[in-house]
Design an enzyme around this catalytic site. Structure first.
Site, PDB file in Angstrom:
ATOM      1  N   GLY A  28       0.681  -1.019  -0.020  1.00 15.14           N
ATOM      2  CA  GLY A  28      -0.032   0.130  -0.060  1.00 15.14           C
ATOM      3  C   GLY A  28       0.795   1.230  -0.031  1.00 15.14           C
TER       4      GLY A  28
ATOM      5  N   GLY B 152       0.360   5.143   0.899  1.00 15.54           N
ATOM      6  CA  GLY B 152      -0.737   6.223   1.648  1.00 15.54           C
ATOM      7  C   GLY B 152      -0.182   6.767   2.937  1.00 15.54           C
ATOM      8  N   GLY B 153      -0.991   7.509   3.743  1.00 15.71           N
ATOM      9  CA  GLY B 153      -0.345   8.154   4.767  1.00 15.71           C
ATOM     10  C   GLY B 153       0.707   8.939   4.259  1.00 15.71           C
ATOM     11  CG  PHE B 154       2.937  10.436   7.271  1.00 16.87           C
ATOM     12  CD1 PHE B 154       2.764  11.799   7.062  1.00 16.87           C
ATOM     13  CD2 PHE B 154       2.039   9.789   8.126  1.00 16.87           C
ATOM     14  CE1 PHE B 154       1.769  12.489   7.946  1.00 16.87           C
ATOM     15  CE2 PHE B 154       0.895  10.638   8.793  1.00 16.87           C
ATOM     16  CZ  PHE B 154       0.869  11.987   8.740  1.00 16.87           C
ATOM     17  N   GLY B 155       3.872   7.347   3.698  1.00 22.36           N
ATOM     18  CA  GLY B 155       4.693   6.528   3.170  1.00 22.36           C
ATOM     19  C   GLY B 155       4.346   5.187   2.437  1.00 22.36           C
TER      20      GLY B 155
ATOM     21  CB  VAL C 126       2.594   0.028   3.934  1.00 23.47           C
ATOM     22  CG1 VAL C 126       2.704  -1.272   4.984  1.00 23.47           C
ATOM     23  CG2 VAL C 126       1.993   1.137   4.251  1.00 23.47           C
TER      24      VAL C 126
ATOM     25  CE  LYS D  21       2.284   4.275   6.567  1.00 24.24           C
ATOM     26  NZ  LYS D  21       1.198   4.880   7.209  1.00 24.24           N
TER      27      LYS D  21
ATOM     28  CG  ASP E   3      -4.971  10.567   8.700  1.00 24.14           C
ATOM     29  OD1 ASP E   3      -6.377  11.175   8.327  1.00 24.14           O
ATOM     30  OD2 ASP E   3      -4.323  10.438   7.938  1.00 24.14           O
TER      31      ASP E   3
END
Ligand SMILES: *[C@@H]1O[C@H](CO)[C@@H](O)[C@H](O)[C@H]1NC(C)=O
Length: 681
Positions: free
Chosen positions: A366, A368-371, A373, A388, A483
């Site tokens: 994945g 997303g978020g800050f980086g 995965v 991550k 979040d």
């Protein structure tokens, strides 16, 4: 004649068997510990203690200390279903870790102990006496059964101590003659595979006693290896009946350190025990992680000491010759600062690199978020993890950051994705989480092939509330998630919700240069007051949770194309008295109307503009469980002009709608007036 004695033998066998089973049926005592807590279930003696991260620490690295721990309840070890008493069969399984201090090879060892009394060890000595025996006759060394795991060779017979790595059985204070270097067999006929109990991250040990055949089996293997079918030691001449004293015994551990450098910390990470049954298995992933080991640079032995000195000199020469290049390489690889050694949640970059096959694209699960995965399998334990990778994170103050992660790493709840640890390498930061099989709620909710039933959705909604309640109110600190959104909710194999990425936003924000106040979150879930004050709070989490409730029931994203705003749309339908119109058509008629209506109204209650009027997560749980009736939410009015619509659309043009966005305070000042919903009571 022969036939009749055969029959007799057979009958006798049957009788014995049934007696055995009768005994088994009556007396099964078992217990297991997956990590330890200070709840009185163990009696701790001398320096033994339980650490904050749930490990039983028998000794620290001080010189000449002893530590013991016993299960506080006695265990009935004799059965007298026969005419005479006989020692019961038992089985025990435990995982230990020996961590030596930086200065030497460590020692001395630890032992599993069965003893009739726990106060009999007063006067027992450290060193090779392992805290169970003594050189004088201070301890009456009878009725003790011990299996020893030593990392120093030698005894009081005058030999000099050398590095050892042995497993042995000791009965009534005398070695039973069986002591073997730590090793395990793969299959029955292969050669033993040697390993170092001190150098491996953690070691599993199994001790099985068969009361009928008077056989003790001892098996050891590094963590990650399944129990070998062939034991390292199988001794058929240990009759515990004569060793035991009385029916009841204590089971536990003892460990000791020696003088000079022969001192290691001895940890037990998990332990199970059973009488007349196999020891219950332990879930290795639930055990605490032992502290990382300091890399051993040389296996120290007096014989090649001189060679060692010589090669060290050569090395120093080489180093000074090309120190610049080497220094660069070294810092590139893994430079550790002093404080980092004290962080039990720190992972080695090398392990993560191996686990993710070098951050290979095929392992990517994945972005997303800050980086990004990655899925990984830790080489030492075989545990599946999600890694991550935050590339070029702007995080300053690594020490404070690590302290925060160390603290978040202690959060444990069934509805959270556990943060196992972290690792930094230059500007990259790696966070290691539990691997959760079914992926995110976002992908499940919007996937065509699978439709989550109402029951499953309701269960997920309650799970998220539970996890959030823990973060907000039940842990030692208040953790604001910041979040909450469907793609941060992971769904495990039993379709239970687990919240991921908690607290991360806060950490990230800490690291940002503090002169800019950034709002972190995802469009559609950001509470209105957040854009104004920049201050996330538990009630801004509640707002996002409200939006998420509407999303889960309607199967529609918070913001769609053509000025679709989920909250507004639900408010409209609510005001028209047709709130059930918004229910996900994929659910068909398979839903409980009362529950659906509750969740939708609760969604609106949580996602209301006025932060003070939003319920707390504890209150939300009470509504969801029908413990309290929902308050009458009256009329919801949508702001007449479509300011809010235009405003949000403006955001969408600034940042891509799918990515997490960091909305700068200055750009959002004008949105003070945008009020998607307003209460009017
Ligand atoms: C001990 O190991 C042997 C194999 O060497 C096995 O046959 C026996 O069943 C084992 N006994 C126990 C009590 O595990």
């Amino acid at each position: 004649m022969a036939a009749s004695s055969l029959t007799l033998g057979f009958l006798l066998h049957l009788v014995l068997l049934s007696l055995l089973f009768a005994a088994k049926a009556q007396e099964v005592t078992q217990f297991s510990y997956e990590g330890f807590v200070n709840d009185g279930s163990l009696v701790l003696q001398e320096v033994a203690g339980i650490t904050n991260d749930r490990m039983l620490m028998l000794t620290n690295t001080s010189n000449d200390v002893v530590g013991r721990a016993f299960h506080s309840k006695t265990i009935r070890m004799l059965n007298d279903s026969d005419d005479r008493q006989k020692a019961s069969s038992f089985s025990t399984y435990f995982v230990f870790s020996i961590v030596s201090s930086t200065s030497g090879p460590g020692g001395f060892g630890l032992a599993f102990v069965l003893a009739p009394d726990i106060d009999m060890f007063v006067g027992a000595q450290a060193g090779h006496h392992l805290g169970i025996y003594s050189a004088s006759n201070a301890v009456k060394e009878t009725h003790i059964f011990a299996v020893e795991f030593d990392t120093v060779n030698g005894s009081d017979k005058g030999e000099s101590d050398t590095e050892g790595n042995d497993v042995g059985i000791n009965v009534n204070g005398t070695e039973s003659g069986v002591s073997k270097p730590a090793a395990y067999y793969i299959g029955m006929d292969s050669k033993p595979v040697n390993f170092s109990m001190e150098k491996d991250e953690a070691v599993q040990a199994w001790i099985d006693y068969d009361g009928d055949n008077k056989t003790v089996n001892v098996t050891v293997a590094p963590v990650g290896v399944t129990k070998p079918s062939r034991p390292l030691i199988s001794n058929r001449s240990i009759n515990l009946t004569t060793v035991l004293n009385g029916e009841y015994m204590y089971a536990g551990f003892s460990a000791s350190t020696g003088e000079a450098s022969k001192a290691s910390s001895h940890y037990i990470l998990g332990w199970s025990f059973a009488v007349n049954a196999p020891a219950p298995p332990l879930d290795i992933t639930k055990l605490p992680r032992p502290p990382p080991k300091v890399k051993d640079t040389s296996s120290f032995s007096w014989v090649n000491f001189a060679i060692g000195v010589l090669s060290a000199l050569t090395l120093i020469l080489l180093l000074s010759l090309c120190s610049v290049t080497l220094y660069k390489r070294y810092t590139n690889f893994e430079a550790l600062e002093d404080w980092e050694l004290d962080c039990p949640h720190r992972f080695r970059y090398r392990d993560l690199h191996t686990a993710t096959k070098g951050f290979k694209e095929s392992e990517l699960i994945g972005v997303g978020g800050f980086g990004a995965v990655y899925k990984g399998v830790l080489p030492s334990t075989g545990t599946e993890v999600a890694v991550k990778r935050i590339v070029r994170s702007p995080i300053q103050g690594m020490r404070e950051f690590a302290a925060e992660i160390e603290s978040l790493g202690r959060l444990r709840h069934k509805n959270l994705v556990n943060l196992q640890g972290w690792c930094k390498r230059k500007n990259d930061l790696l966070l290691i989480y539990d691997y959760i099989r079914n992926g995110s709620l976002d992908s499940l909710l919007f996937k065509q092939s699978l439709v989550l039933s109402w029951e499953q959705r309701f269960n997920i909604i309650k799970g998220i509330a539970n996890g959030l309640l823990y973060l907000h109110e039940e842990w030692e600190q208040v953790v604001v998630h910041r979040d909450i959104k469907t793609s941060n909710i992971l769904i495990d194999g039993d379709l239970n919700a687990r919240l991921g990425d908690f607290g991360l936003a806060r950490l990230y924000d800490h690291g940002e240069a503090s002169h800019t106040t950034n709002v972190v979150g995802t469009i559609g879930y950001i509470a209105p007051e957040l854009t104004r004050t920049g201050k996330a709070s538990t009630s801004s989490d509640v707002y996002a949770y409200g939006v998420l409730l509407l999303e889960v029931v309607s199967g529609r994203r918070p913001i769609g194309s053509e000025q679709f705003f989920l909250v507004d749309w639900v408010v409209e339908n609510y005001n028209m008295g047709q709130i059930l119109e918004v229910v996900d058509p994929k659910l068909g008629s398979n839903h409980v109307e009362e529950e659906v209506e509750l969740v939708l109204k609760l969604g609106l209650l949580c996602a209301q503009h006025n932060a003070e009027s939003r319920p707390t997560m504890r209150q939300v749980m009470r509504y969801l469980n029908f413990d309290d009736p929902l308050p009458d939410i009256g009329d919801w009015r949508r702001q007449t002009d479509s300011d809010s619509g235009r405003m949000s659309l403006g955001f969408l043009e600034i940042v891509s709608s799918s990515a997490i966005s960091t909305v700068n305070n200055s750009t959002s000042n004008s949105s003070i007036n945008s009020r998607p919903i307003q209460t009017c009571r």
